[in-house]
Design a protein around this motif. Structure first.
Motif, PDB file in Angstrom:
ATOM      1  N   PHE A  43      20.103  14.307   5.418  1.00 19.78           N
ATOM      2  CA  PHE A  43      19.770  14.627   4.400  1.00 19.78           C
ATOM      3  C   PHE A  43      19.337  15.799   4.347  1.00 19.78           C
ATOM      4  CE2 PHE A  43      19.319  10.036   5.020  1.00 19.78           C
ATOM      5  CZ  PHE A  43      19.254   9.431   3.342  1.00 19.78           C
ATOM      6  N   ALA A  46      15.568  16.292   0.971  1.00 20.36           N
ATOM      7  CA  ALA A  46      15.518  14.857   0.475  1.00 20.36           C
ATOM      8  C   ALA A  46      13.954  15.028  -0.087  1.00 20.36           C
ATOM      9  CB  ALA A  46      15.990  13.783   1.552  1.00 20.36           C
ATOM     10  N   THR A  62      15.043   9.723  -0.099  1.00 19.53           N
ATOM     11  CA  THR A  62      15.614  10.068  -1.479  1.00 19.53           C
ATOM     12  C   THR A  62      16.445  11.208  -1.957  1.00 19.53           C
ATOM     13  OG1 THR A  62      13.569   9.118  -2.284  1.00 19.53           O
ATOM     14  CG2 THR A  62      15.149   9.997  -4.446  1.00 19.53           C
ATOM     15  N   GLU A  64      20.737  12.422  -1.027  1.00 22.61           N
ATOM     16  CA  GLU A  64      22.144  12.548  -0.513  1.00 22.61           C
ATOM     17  C   GLU A  64      22.478  12.968   0.685  1.00 22.61           C
ATOM     18  OE1 GLU A  64      25.491  10.571  -1.107  1.00 22.61           O
ATOM     19  OE2 GLU A  64      23.607  10.285  -3.008  1.00 22.61           O
ATOM     20  N   GLU A  66      24.960  14.165   4.145  1.00 21.25           N
ATOM     21  CA  GLU A  66      25.523  14.948   4.587  1.00 21.25           C
ATOM     22  C   GLU A  66      26.069  13.429   5.815  1.00 21.25           C
ATOM     23  OE1 GLU A  66      27.230  17.999   6.712  1.00 21.25           O
ATOM     24  OE2 GLU A  66      26.065  18.223   5.967  1.00 21.25           O
TER      25      GLU A  66
END
Length: 129
Positions: A43, A46, A62, A64, A66
């Motif tokens: 992240f 994040a 929280t 997305e 890799e």
């Protein structure tokens, strides 16, 4: 169920949580890495919160991630050198001594076994027995 208004006022929610002994802190994290046996979840951007409740810390991430395979990890000391000795720098001499003593192998044989087993002492000993 809780009455109109679409939810609790954030200030009221924080007051209630404080009364219950729950403390939430935002953490300014630059990178979060979760490693599993097969992959890494990285992240880079994040949001991280730490919640302390009853002496237990809980982290919420929280964002997305890799996904990278575990094989993509950085090489500790050899940094990808092509010479045959590059991997030996990351095996401590104390580990070589332990394997050599346990198996009556020479230090060179012990180091070769440790290199072949990625530094795993038990596997290197098993390999030489």
């Amino acid at each position: 169920m809780f009455g109109g208004g679409g939810g609790l006022n954030p200030r009221k929610m924080q007051q209630m949580m404080k009364q219950m002994g729950i403390d939430i802190e935002e953490i300014d994290a630059e990178e979060i890495v979760i490693r599993t046996g097969d992959e890494e979840l990285v992240f880079d951007d994040a949001e991280v919160q730490r919640m302390d409740a009853q002496g237990q810390a809980t982290y919420t991430i929280t964002g997305e991630p890799e996904t990278r395979s575990a094989d993509d990890e950085a090489i500790p000391l050899g940094e990808g050198d092509d010479d045959a000795e590059s991997g030996t720098d990351r095996i401590p001499d104390s580990d070589v001594d332990i394997v050599a003593q346990r198996t009556d192998a020479s230090p060179e044989e012990a180091r070769e076994a440790l290199d072949a087993e990625d530094g795993d002492l038990a596997a290197a000993v098993s390999r030489l027995e």
